[in-house]
Design a protein around this motif. Structure first.
Motif, mmCIF file in Angstrom:
data_model
loop_
_atom_site.group_PDB
_atom_site.id
_atom_site.type_symbol
_atom_site.label_atom_id
_atom_site.label_comp_id
_atom_site.label_asym_id
_atom_site.label_seq_id
_atom_site.Cartn_x
_atom_site.Cartn_y
_atom_site.Cartn_z
ATOM 1 N N TRP A 23 0.822 -1.214 0.000
ATOM 2 C CA TRP A 23 0.000 0.000 0.000
ATOM 3 C C TRP A 23 0.856 1.264 0.000
ATOM 4 O O TRP A 23 0.353 2.352 -0.200
ATOM 5 N N GLN A 24 2.154 1.137 0.223
ATOM 6 C CA GLN A 24 3.039 2.276 0.095
ATOM 7 C C GLN A 24 3.338 2.594 -1.368
ATOM 8 O O GLN A 24 3.664 3.742 -1.697
ATOM 9 N N THR A 25 3.247 1.591 -2.230
ATOM 10 C CA THR A 25 3.627 1.793 -3.633
ATOM 11 C C THR A 25 2.454 1.726 -4.605
ATOM 12 O O THR A 25 2.306 2.617 -5.451
ATOM 13 N N ALA A 26 1.632 0.694 -4.528
ATOM 14 C CA ALA A 26 0.583 0.499 -5.534
ATOM 15 C C ALA A 26 -0.363 1.704 -5.668
ATOM 16 O O ALA A 26 -0.615 2.168 -6.787
ATOM 17 N N PRO A 27 -0.894 2.282 -4.563
ATOM 18 C CA PRO A 27 -1.770 3.448 -4.722
ATOM 19 C C PRO A 27 -1.026 4.658 -5.290
ATOM 20 O O PRO A 27 -1.594 5.430 -6.078
ATOM 21 N N ARG A 28 0.258 4.844 -4.920
ATOM 22 C CA ARG A 28 1.033 5.968 -5.461
ATOM 23 C C ARG A 28 1.218 5.830 -6.964
ATOM 24 O O ARG A 28 1.146 6.813 -7.708
ATOM 25 N N ILE A 29 1.484 4.594 -7.403
ATOM 26 C CA ILE A 29 1.643 4.373 -8.840
ATOM 27 C C ILE A 29 0.354 4.685 -9.583
ATOM 28 O O ILE A 29 0.371 5.336 -10.643
ATOM 29 N N GLU A 30 -0.781 4.242 -9.059
ATOM 30 C CA GLU A 30 -2.057 4.514 -9.718
ATOM 31 C C GLU A 30 -2.376 6.005 -9.715
ATOM 32 O O GLU A 30 -2.890 6.543 -10.705
ATOM 33 N N LEU A 31 -2.077 6.662 -8.592
ATOM 34 C CA LEU A 31 -2.313 8.114 -8.547
ATOM 35 C C LEU A 31 -1.411 8.841 -9.535
ATOM 36 O O LEU A 31 -1.839 9.794 -10.209
ATOM 37 N N ALA A 32 -0.152 8.384 -9.635
ATOM 38 C CA ALA A 32 0.758 9.012 -10.595
ATOM 39 C C ALA A 32 0.242 8.845 -12.019
ATOM 40 O O ALA A 32 0.287 9.784 -12.828
ATOM 41 N N LYS A 33 -0.265 7.672 -12.354
ATOM 42 C CA LYS A 33 -0.845 7.443 -13.679
ATOM 43 C C LYS A 33 -2.037 8.370 -13.912
ATOM 44 O O LYS A 33 -2.198 8.946 -14.994
ATOM 45 N N TYR A 34 -2.866 8.497 -12.886
ATOM 46 C CA TYR A 34 -4.061 9.344 -13.024
ATOM 47 C C TYR A 34 -3.669 10.797 -13.264
ATOM 48 O O TYR A 34 -4.182 11.454 -14.185
ATOM 49 N N TYR A 35 -2.750 11.315 -12.443
ATOM 50 C CA TYR A 35 -2.383 12.725 -12.577
ATOM 51 C C TYR A 35 -1.630 12.992 -13.873
ATOM 52 O O TYR A 35 -1.720 14.090 -14.446
ATOM 53 N N GLU A 36 -0.894 11.990 -14.385
ATOM 54 C CA GLU A 36 -0.197 12.193 -15.651
ATOM 55 C C GLU A 36 -1.133 12.133 -16.848
ATOM 56 O O GLU A 36 -1.101 13.015 -17.717
#
Length: 426
Positions: free
Chosen positions: A355-368
């Motif tokens: 949960w430290q990485t997977a949600p950050r990766i998805e959020l990064a994809k969304y914001y990009e």
């Protein structure tokens, strides 16, 4: 004059050799005239049943009958046949049109070994089925190896009444062995749809209980404890002893074990069906709800899949709650409901582990790609790289190296989109 026991032993040997003129009925009549009853060790007395005449000789079977209102664990036997068969067809991945319960049987075997080769025999074959207001377990018993062809013929006659059978790992073991025995006997085996409950049981309870053995499911899920039951692993040894001395008394626990297995198949079918029909009321463990949610997703019943995950997200176990929120976020992402997904990803950021990485990766994809907030995406990607690098220092793995390469590639792309070079940072 020879004793009746000696006469019975001789009879079995004669049958094994295919000779002899004395019939079992004549021996029984003689027993009644001499002593009024059979020896206690005789299978016909220890396990009362009936002889069946076939074109290949006689074989032995017995019926054990239960009123359909009698219970096995939490459920009356009648509950199963009120279940729509389409539910079992779905969980067992059968695409044909469902038949009626009158055309369904439950089956289980006891064998002389665990292989499916020619040297392994089925010495006890049980079939359960509904007959009016009763549930009948018919058990075919191989008194001696010479009777096998007659037994298989009688078994095929009964199987011909049904179009589908329910088993537990029967598709991978019992049915294959049965096919071998029929092939060696040069007899046709009726075609049959096969509903194997082991795969659905694993989906629902693999992570819930110690193992997915039928007896474990019986105790932990159905609430039934066996009495006077001999474990199946002892069956070959006891059967070989019976072949040596003809004493059938030691086999009573094996017959009871076989009956219990078949009754459990019936009530386990009911339990799985009720879980699928009423998941929010029947399922109590998060893993059950996860398994049900995956089924509904496969069946394109998105609302039901989501409802199962929502129920888990409202439970107290935080690890399960986070997993449910994660699965829900991916459902919302697939549906294009990004506002809901983003809220869940942000809620998950404080979790440990993945949960430290997977949600950050998805959020990064969304914001990009969706919000076009490249600097925000760059910040999240940089944070994720730092987390993965710290993890790599404690644990070396190819998957971590691959993840770092992918993150580095994303960071380079975002730096270009932000008009920055590597030295400028975020």
């Amino acid at each position: 004059m020879r004793s009746l026991r000696d006469r019975l032993q001789s009879y079995k040997k004669e049958m094994a050799l295919g000779g002899g003129e004395t019939t079992l009925d004549e021996l029984v009549a003689e027993a009644e005239s001499l002593s009024g009853e059979l020896p206690e060790s005789a299978v016909e007395r220890a396990l009362p049943g009936m002889e069946l005449e076939t074109p290949y000789g006689r074989c032995y079977c017995r019926d054990v009958r239960f009123d359909v209102l009698s219970s096995h664990g939490h459920y009356p036997l009648a509950r199963t046949r009120h279940l729509p068969l389409a539910v079992l067809y779905q969980v067992c991945k059968i695409k044909e049109e469902p038949v009626d319960w009158q055309e369904v049987c439950f089956f289980d075997t006891e064998t002389t070994g665990l292989g499916s080769g020619a040297g392994n025999f089925i010495f006890l074959f049980g079939i359960g089925f509904y007959e009016d207001d009763e549930f009948v377990v018919r058990q075919f018993f191989l008194r001696n190896y010479a009777e096998e062809r007659a037994l298989l013929y009688a078994l095929s006659e009964l199987l011909g009444r049904f179009r589908a059978m329910v088993s537990f790992n029967g598709k991978g073991f019992d049915w294959k062995l049965l096919e071998t025995r029929f092939t060696l006997a040069r007899l046709p085996l009726p075609p049959m749809l096969h509903l194997d409950l082991l795969p659905p049981a694993r989906r629902l309870w693999k992570k819930v209980i110690a193992n997915c053995k039928l007896i474990t499911l019986e105790q932990e899920v159905l609430g039934f404890a066996r009495v006077d039951d001999t474990p199946g692993k002892m069956a070959p040894e006891l059967y070989f002893a019976y072949q040596t001395d003809g004493d059938a008394r030691r086999l009573t626990g094996i017959f009871t074990h076989n009956v219990h297995d078949i009754l459990t198949l019936a009530t386990l079918s009911a339990h799985i069906g009720l879980l699928v029909d009423e998941p929010l009321h029947r399922a109590t463990h998060p893993e059950e709800l996860f398994g049900l949610s995956r089924w509904y997703a496969e069946w394109e019943q998105g609302d039901s899949s989501e409802a199962c995950l929502v129920k888990v997200s409202q439970m107290e176990e935080q690890d399960y709650v986070r997993e449910a929120l994660w699965k829900l976020s991916l459902i919302y992402k697939r549906r294009g409901l990004y506002e809901r997904a983003v809220l869940l990803w942000q809620e998950l950021l404080d979790g440990g582990g993945m949960w430290q990485t997977a949600p950050r990766i998805e959020l990064a994809k969304y914001y990009e790609h969706k919000a076009r907030e490249h600097r925000r995406a760059l910040l999240l990607t940089t944070e994720t790289i730092e987390i993965v690098q710290n993890r790599r220092s404690a644990l070396r793995s190819l998957s971590l190296e691959e993840e770092l390469r992918e993150l580095a590639h994303r960071r380079e792309r975002l730096l270009r989109k932000c008009g920055l070079d590597r030295s400028d940072g975020a």
